[in-house]
Write an enzyme that holds these catalytic residues in place. Structure first.
Site, PDB file in Angstrom:
ATOM      1  N   ASP A   1     -20.538 -25.358 -20.495  1.00 47.10           N
ATOM      2  CA  ASP A   1     -20.021 -24.040 -20.098  1.00 47.10           C
ATOM      3  C   ASP A   1     -18.683 -23.696 -20.738  1.00 47.10           C
ATOM      4  O   ASP A   1     -18.215 -22.567 -20.613  1.00 47.10           O
ATOM      5  CB  ASP A   1     -19.865 -24.000 -18.571  1.00 47.10           C
ATOM      6  CG  ASP A   1     -21.225 -24.071 -17.894  1.00 47.10           C
ATOM      7  OD1 ASP A   1     -21.406 -24.930 -17.023  1.00 47.10           O
ATOM      8  OD2 ASP A   1     -22.118 -23.297 -18.287  1.00 47.10           O
TER       9      ASP A   1
ATOM     10  N   HIS B   1     -17.979 -33.448 -15.681  1.00 50.37           N
ATOM     11  CA  HIS B   1     -19.422 -33.450 -15.461  1.00 50.37           C
ATOM     12  C   HIS B   1     -19.783 -34.670 -14.631  1.00 50.37           C
ATOM     13  O   HIS B   1     -19.187 -35.726 -14.784  1.00 50.37           O
ATOM     14  CB  HIS B   1     -20.171 -33.509 -16.806  1.00 50.37           C
ATOM     15  CG  HIS B   1     -21.597 -33.085 -16.713  1.00 50.37           C
ATOM     16  ND1 HIS B   1     -22.593 -33.938 -16.312  1.00 50.37           N
ATOM     17  CD2 HIS B   1     -22.187 -31.880 -16.931  1.00 50.37           C
ATOM     18  CE1 HIS B   1     -23.743 -33.283 -16.324  1.00 50.37           C
ATOM     19  NE2 HIS B   1     -23.528 -32.038 -16.683  1.00 50.37           N
TER      20      HIS B   1
END
Ligand code: SDX
Length: 431
Positions: free
Chosen positions: A366, A308
């Site tokens: 996700d 991320h």
């Protein structure tokens, strides 16, 4: 924004410039460079905006090192366990948790805007049946500009509020109908006696021949997925919505732009790509092979659902999503779900690998969301549309904040130009 008390001194070509420094309520200080080009004749350079604050905001705060996510100051863990999506929507839109009366009024308003203009269904029929539901959503949401003319004037606060409510209310219907069209089943209309998540599940899974009894545990899990994906500061799709809105474009066109950006596998498309990756890995014994591929610079393969831009610790949403996955699979009696086994083993092995530790790569939102949605009966092609449905309230809240900001002006970045300098045209016979 308050006047700055601090400055940063920048020396360029032998000249020194004092730049204002602003301190936030949380997070790093920012250096105000708005006057830099006018004063020093230089641009800053930050492809991907790794060190750039594009705006000020009061909606969502992320501390990537601590793995902290706050919505209007409330930690996502508390929101996910105590609140529900429409209450979080009110909080994101208006800044405070609603009173019981305000919440009831808001939920009634959203419930009463869930139907689409009857003619909008003909847009669906223009698509091939095998069209990706995200392609349909980009088209249909953009087409809302052609139907809801009484809420496209962004200068009118009341029209902005109506457009916000319509987008939040109609997105589940738009997404569910994209799914129904994709699988060749008739559209199911929303019902006002169902809550937001239950309505969406029923519109997806009911058929004229047999109604769909919504399981309250699945509805709660669906609502939690909506909450976990609702807003996330200035991510790529939110920044797309802000940039599109800065030109004064109508809200439906701007949200359609956000949906298009979210579709990418590096962003909201990662949940679909992650499930496809878990399917490709297939079994726990093949995990080392894929971890080596993810580390190989010559191999474009990356562990989808990992890493991320901001989180250099656990994504707090992934932790809650993992609990939800266990709950849903337990309820459905799918304890030995092979993809969940591979996901848990992959997470353990990656988190123990020096490459992932050194680069601070952790599972993101996700990584587990696809497992929950697949267990609920959704095909992988519906994962990102559900992300778009959830994120609509975040996009709309950030859009409202930007439009109301007196500093708001059209976004127009500059560049580091490396192309040809001025030269004369050469006629074709002389080339
Ligand atoms: C979302 O921004 C948001 O808030 C987004 C989001 C939201 O709610 O809006 O949180 C939703 O988009 C979550 C992210 C979903 N994407 C994926 O899961 C796709 C896989 N992840 C990567 O593509 C990547 O981690 C990104 C795109 C998420 C972040 O990329 P960055 O910040 O540009 O980081 P990077 O590509 O510079 O990576 C840093 C290093 C690189 O190695 P070096 O060049 O330094 O040697 O880490 C490596 C990368 O190669 N790396 C990975 C990796 N992610 C980064 N290596 C293997 N597998 C990965 N998943």
């Amino acid at each position: 924004m308050t006047e700055s008390q601090k400055t940063a001194t920048l020396t360029v070509h032998g000249e020194s410039y004092d730049l204002p420094v602003f301190s936030p309520t949380a997070g790093p200080d920012v250096i105000d460079i708005r006057k830099l080009y006018g004063q020093a004749g230089v641009f800053t350079y930050d492809p991907g905006f790794t060190s750039t604050a594009s705006c000020d905001s009061t909606i969502t705060f992320i501390d990537g090192d601590k793995g902290e996510l706050l919505h209007r100051g409330y930690p996502i863990e508390q929101i996910a366990s105590k609140s529900h999506f429409l209450e979080l929507s009110y909080l994101l839109l208006y800044g405070e948790l609603p009173s019981a009366r305000d919440l009831e009024n808001f939920e009634t308003t959203i419930t009463r805007h869930t139907m689409l203009h009857e003619q909008m269904q003909y847009f669906y029929r223009g698509f091939r049946r095998d069209a990706h539901p995200m392609a349909i959503m980009v088209g249909v949401v953009g087409a809302m500009s052609a139907f809801y003319h009484d809420s496209t004037d962004v200068a009118d606060p009341r029209q902005r509020e109506i457009a916000s409510h319509r987008l939040i209310a109609k997105m589940p219907t738009i997404a569910a109908w994209a799914y129904k069209y994709h699988i060749g089943q008739p559209f199911v209309y929303p019902r006002n006696d169902l809550d937001y998540a239950s309505n969406f599940l029923r519109m997806c899974f009911a058929v004229p021949a047999e109604d769909y009894e919504v399981n309250p545990i699945l509805a709660r899990a669906m609502d939690r997925i909506f909450m976990l994906q609702a807003d996330h500061e200035q991510n790529a799709s939110t920044s797309t919505v802000r940039l599109a809105s800065s030109s004064g474009a109508n809200p439906f066109a701007c949200i359609a732009a956000g949906i298009a950006c979210l579709w990418g596998p590096a962003h909201g498309g990662a949940n679909q790509a992650c499930l496809e990756m878990l399917e490709e890995i297939g079994s726990v014994d093949r995990i080392p092979e894929f971890i080596e591929r993810a580390k190989d610079k010559d191999d474009p393969f990356r562990l989808m659902g990992f890493g991320h831009r901001v989180y250099k610790n656990f994504d707090p949403r992934a932790t809650v999503m993992k609990q939800s996955a266990d709950e849903v699979l337990d309820l459905l009696g799918i304890e030995d779900n092979p993809k969940l086994q591979v996901a848990k083993a992959l997470e353990k092995q990656a988190l123990e690998d020096p490459y992932f530790i050194e680069k601070k790569l952790f599972p993101n939102v996700d990584f587990y969301s696809g497992i929950v949605m697949e267990a609920m009966g959704f095909p992988t092609s519906m994962f990102t549309p559900i992300f778009a449905l959830s994120r609509t309230v975040g996009w709309v809240s950030q859009w409202k904040e930007m439009i109301a900001d007196p500093q708001n002006k059209i976004g127009r970045p500059r560049q580091l130009y490396l192309g040809a300098t001025s030269r004369d045209y050469v006629d074709i016979e002389n080339r």
